[in-house]
Design a protein around this motif. Structure first.
Motif, PDB file in Angstrom:
ATOM      1  N   SER A 276      83.446  47.496  47.973  1.00 51.13           N
ATOM      2  CA  SER A 276      83.542  46.185  48.447  1.00 51.13           C
ATOM      3  C   SER A 276      84.912  45.619  47.727  1.00 51.13           C
ATOM      4  CB  SER A 276      82.493  45.379  48.277  1.00 51.13           C
ATOM      5  OG  SER A 276      82.236  44.752  46.935  1.00 51.13           O
ATOM      6  N   LYS A 277      85.117  46.139  46.611  1.00 51.78           N
ATOM      7  CA  LYS A 277      86.498  45.617  45.882  1.00 51.78           C
ATOM      8  C   LYS A 277      87.661  46.382  45.897  1.00 51.78           C
ATOM      9  CE  LYS A 277      85.693  42.962  43.000  1.00 51.78           C
ATOM     10  NZ  LYS A 277      85.887  41.331  43.071  1.00 51.78           N
ATOM     11  N   ALA A 278      87.528  47.681  46.611  1.00 51.32           N
ATOM     12  CA  ALA A 278      88.658  48.471  46.719  1.00 51.32           C
ATOM     13  C   ALA A 278      89.726  48.060  47.809  1.00 51.32           C
ATOM     14  CB  ALA A 278      88.315  49.996  47.344  1.00 51.32           C
ATOM     15  N   PRO A 279      91.025  48.209  47.171  1.00 47.28           N
ATOM     16  CA  PRO A 279      91.859  47.800  48.341  1.00 47.28           C
ATOM     17  C   PRO A 279      91.787  48.485  49.869  1.00 47.28           C
ATOM     18  CG  PRO A 279      93.064  48.234  46.023  1.00 47.28           C
ATOM     19  CD  PRO A 279      91.515  48.768  46.208  1.00 47.28           C
ATOM     20  N   ALA A 280      92.301  47.766  50.616  1.00 47.95           N
ATOM     21  CA  ALA A 280      92.256  48.380  52.008  1.00 47.95           C
ATOM     22  C   ALA A 280      92.905  49.639  52.059  1.00 47.95           C
ATOM     23  CB  ALA A 280      92.841  47.338  52.943  1.00 47.95           C
ATOM     24  N   GLY A 281      92.508  50.735  52.853  1.00 43.37           N
ATOM     25  CA  GLY A 281      93.011  51.993  52.942  1.00 43.37           C
ATOM     26  C   GLY A 281      92.698  52.894  51.595  1.00 43.37           C
ATOM     27  N   THR A 282      92.035  52.278  50.749  1.00 44.30           N
ATOM     28  CA  THR A 282      91.847  53.540  49.703  1.00 44.30           C
ATOM     29  C   THR A 282      90.810  54.536  49.969  1.00 44.30           C
ATOM     30  OG1 THR A 282      91.903  51.351  48.061  1.00 44.30           O
ATOM     31  CG2 THR A 282      90.815  53.588  47.294  1.00 44.30           C
ATOM     32  N   ASP A 283      91.267  55.657  49.550  1.00 46.36           N
ATOM     33  CA  ASP A 283      90.456  56.873  49.925  1.00 46.36           C
ATOM     34  C   ASP A 283      89.139  56.945  48.903  1.00 46.36           C
ATOM     35  OD1 ASP A 283      88.985  59.106  50.680  1.00 46.36           O
ATOM     36  OD2 ASP A 283      90.958  60.406  50.201  1.00 46.36           O
ATOM     37  N   VAL A 284      87.979  56.611  49.405  1.00 44.93           N
ATOM     38  CA  VAL A 284      86.808  56.830  48.420  1.00 44.93           C
ATOM     39  C   VAL A 284      85.824  57.791  48.652  1.00 44.93           C
ATOM     40  CG1 VAL A 284      86.899  54.181  48.365  1.00 44.93           C
ATOM     41  CG2 VAL A 284      85.375  55.321  49.997  1.00 44.93           C
ATOM     42  N   SER A 285      86.345  58.727  49.537  1.00 41.08           N
ATOM     43  CA  SER A 285      85.435  59.882  49.897  1.00 41.08           C
ATOM     44  C   SER A 285      85.177  60.819  48.854  1.00 41.08           C
ATOM     45  CB  SER A 285      86.049  60.643  51.217  1.00 41.08           C
ATOM     46  OG  SER A 285      87.512  61.233  50.676  1.00 41.08           O
ATOM     47  N   GLY A 286      85.944  60.842  48.083  1.00 46.00           N
ATOM     48  CA  GLY A 286      85.626  61.808  46.889  1.00 46.00           C
ATOM     49  C   GLY A 286      84.737  61.381  45.644  1.00 46.00           C
ATOM     50  N   TRP A 287      84.500  60.044  46.005  1.00 44.18           N
ATOM     51  CA  TRP A 287      83.354  59.622  44.886  1.00 44.18           C
ATOM     52  C   TRP A 287      82.195  58.819  45.225  1.00 44.18           C
ATOM     53  CZ3 TRP A 287      82.816  54.425  44.871  1.00 44.18           C
ATOM     54  CH2 TRP A 287      83.833  53.658  45.413  1.00 44.18           C
ATOM     55  N   ARG A 288      82.362  58.362  46.701  1.00 44.55           N
ATOM     56  CA  ARG A 288      81.151  57.659  47.243  1.00 44.55           C
ATOM     57  C   ARG A 288      80.109  58.228  47.216  1.00 44.55           C
ATOM     58  NH1 ARG A 288      79.998  54.095  52.460  1.00 44.55           N
ATOM     59  NH2 ARG A 288      79.061  52.410  51.311  1.00 44.55           N
TER      60      ARG A 288
END
Length: 598
Positions: free
Chosen positions: A538-550
């Motif tokens: 919810s805090k990540a900048p828009a467009g951040t790739d979070v697939s590697g850790w979520r």
């Protein structure tokens, strides 16, 4: 007959005239134990139980009696005398003359003080821990005697002589050219250890000072396929330990380890700082005139080094703080004092966050920390530790006097001592200024007023126009409403304050465990990481790739829109962020430390 009566009367008169021989202990050490003279505090500890060393039987509740005395420059082969005079002070019996005749298992102990010529011009004598977390009776440099049985008659004609024939050595091997400060634990596949020399702390203490961290890496961190992944960080604050965060085991032998190593779990880096210091096993992660600049050393020296060595998300949105008790205060304080470093906190059962309820004492307005006084009634003792039924385990005076016997000038390594050192000003003698008289509990309100800068609730109330925009939606607290040390009271004051804020609204959340004690948490450590993952998303900048850790477990939880404030708080609200298989857990965490635990 008359002669016999006269002789008896003469004998009785002589006996009455002969002075009583008081109990004395002469404590010394040979050159084989220590070659140099020693400053410190000498102890004698007595027990009727030989199943363990008397030094290991000291505790506030049902602990054995001990007495201590300060000594400067004690040379090998010379003795310091502990007697019934005012310089010898003990607990739970203040004076040696209160020890009844009997047979006792006795041990001498000596806490060694180093002399610090600090950068601010003050000179103090304190014990420097050595990878032990300021556990005085297990701390390197300190000396102890082989326990022995003795008989106390109540009329001793000579001192009891005790020889300090053992010296404690570091538990970890110290590398060549290295230091035992912060310990030297061994790395493993997922657990790494970092230790750095702190320029700020070294300048303050007048000698090289180190800080460190235990770093738990996620499953797959070393996989070449993940070489470009940067991971969010949980800064988990706690008491000093060399163990991996959250009790992780490489063999997956506990539930948290199984969770951490599962491919589907959220992938975080979890970090615990190691900051034992001359007052306590933890620094409280703030700058203090007594303990030094541990706050800035952590945020400006240690964290940049961790970001350099590991693939962290080196930005506030990727850093959350957590912890309970001492760690709960540190987790909240780290965010409040450094809102541009951290991006949110999940703080449990914290040490006092509002000094109107410093446990159960209002340091600003109460007259006495130990007793409540009324005009026509006897004083009422203030409780310190309770169970969930409301029974008092021990009171305020007992724990404070227990600490005083361990060391004056806040050198006990105890909770009340470190609070005074962290929250308050420096006294004229270079040691922490006493917020109350240790013997009587009478509060010094001039000193108490100087605690205000470390009063987290007061800081938030005063500085909300500036802090509010940075902290909106970032404060998440939980505590049992029957906290063992009454810590829920201050949390409730904090809740009242933050609920009243409207410009902007705090969007803070508070979870209270019904009739739960100190250490209660609404979820297990593993379950919290699903919450952290969605929060960081919810805090990540828009467009951040979070697939590697979520991770799959977090991804299957209730979705949170990017850049949307996550309102997490009640058990029901928290459960919405967890998959069904992880919902509804309850865990109680306790911290291990000499005597009471905060």
């Amino acid at each position: 007959m008359l002669l016999a009566l006269v002789m008896a009367l003469i004998g009785a008169t002589v006996a009455a005239a002969r002075p009583r021989h008081d109990l004395r202990f002469d404590i010394s050490f040979p050159t084989s134990t220590r070659a140099a003279a020693a400053d410190g505090r000498a102890f004698v500890i007595v027990s009727t139980d030989a199943s363990s060393d008397p030094r290991d039987q000291i505790d506030i509740v049902n602990g054995v009696p001990y007495w201590g005395r300060n000594v400067d420059g004690l040379r090998p082969g010379h003795a310091v005398t502990l007697d019934e005079g005012p310089e010898t002070y003990g607990y739970p019996r203040e004076s040696l003359d209160q020890l009844p005749p009997g047979r006792y298992y006795v041990q001498a102990f000596f806490t060694v003080y180093d002399t610090f010529h600090r950068g601010d011009g003050s000179t103090v004598k304190l014990h420097m821990p050595c990878g032990d977390g300021q556990d005085l009776f297990s701390s390197p440099q300190n000396m102890y005697s082989t326990p022995q049985w003795i008989t106390i008659t109540g009329d001793e004609d000579r001192p009891v002589r005790l020889t300090l024939d053992h010296v404690i050595t570091p538990a970890d091997p110290v590398p060549a050219g290295g230091t035992c400060q912060q310990g030297n634990p061994t790395d493993s596949q997922h657990v790494k250890h970092v230790k750095i020399l702190s320029p700020r702390l070294s300048a303050f203490w007048g000698r090289p000072m180190y800080i460190g961290a235990n770093v738990l890496l996620p499953q797959g961190y070393d996989d070449p396929a993940n070489a470009g992944v940067r991971y969010p960080v949980e800064y988990h604050f706690a008491h000093f330990t060399e163990n991996a965060p959250h009790g992780f085991k490489e063999d997956g032998s506990n539930d948290f380890s199984k969770f951490w190593l599962a491919p589907s779990s959220p992938k975080f880096i979890s970090i615990e700082v190691r900051e034992e210091n001359p007052f306590y096993d933890s620094s409280y992660i703030v700058d203090s005139p007594n303990t030094g600049p541990y706050g800035s050393a952590t945020t400006q020296e240690l964290i940049p080094e961790l970001d350099r060595q590991f693939r962290t998300v080196a930005a506030p949105w990727g850093r959350v703080t957590s912890g309970g008790s001492t760690g709960g205060w540190e987790a909240l304080a780290s965010l409040v004092f450094n809102p541009d470093v951290f991006g949110g906190t999940f703080a449990g059962y914290p040490d006092p966050v509002d000094f109107h309820r410093h446990q159960i004492v209002d340091v600003y307005d109460d007259a006495n920390a130990y007793n409540t006084y009324r005009q026509w009634d006897t004083p009422t003792q203030r409780p310190d530790d309770r169970n969930t039924a409301g029974d008092t385990i021990y009171n305020m005076a007992q724990e404070n006097l227990w600490e005083l016997a361990l060391g004056d000038h806040d050198r006990s390594g105890g909770a009340w001592a470190i609070w005074e050192a962290v929250y308050g000003p420096q006294g004229k003698d270079g040691y922490p200024a006493l917020v109350w008289n240790k013997r009587t509990g009478a509060i010094d309100h001039a000193v108490a007023a100087q605690w205000k800068p470390k009063d987290i609730d007061a800081k938030l109330a005063t500085e909300w126009p500036t802090l509010g925009p940075k902290l909106q939606g970032e404060i998440h607290m939980y505590v049992g409403d029957m906290d063992t040390y009454f810590l829920n009271d201050a949390v409730e004051l904090l809740q009242k304050n933050l609920t009243s804020q409207t410009s902007p609204p705090a969007d803070a959340t508070f979870t209270f465990g019904r009739e739960k004690p100190h250490g209660w948490s609404p979820y297990t450590d593993a379950q919290w990481f699903a919450v952290y993952a969605d929060y960081v998303l919810s805090k990540a900048p828009a467009g951040t790739d979070v697939s590697g850790w979520r991770g799959a477990s977090a991804a299957s939880a209730a979705p949170v829109a990017p850049n949307a404030a996550a309102k997490i708080g009640t058990a029901d609200e928290l459960s919405k962020l967890l998959p069904p298989s992880m919902d509804g857990g309850v865990v109680q965490n306790t911290d291990g430390k000499l005597g009471a635990s905060r």
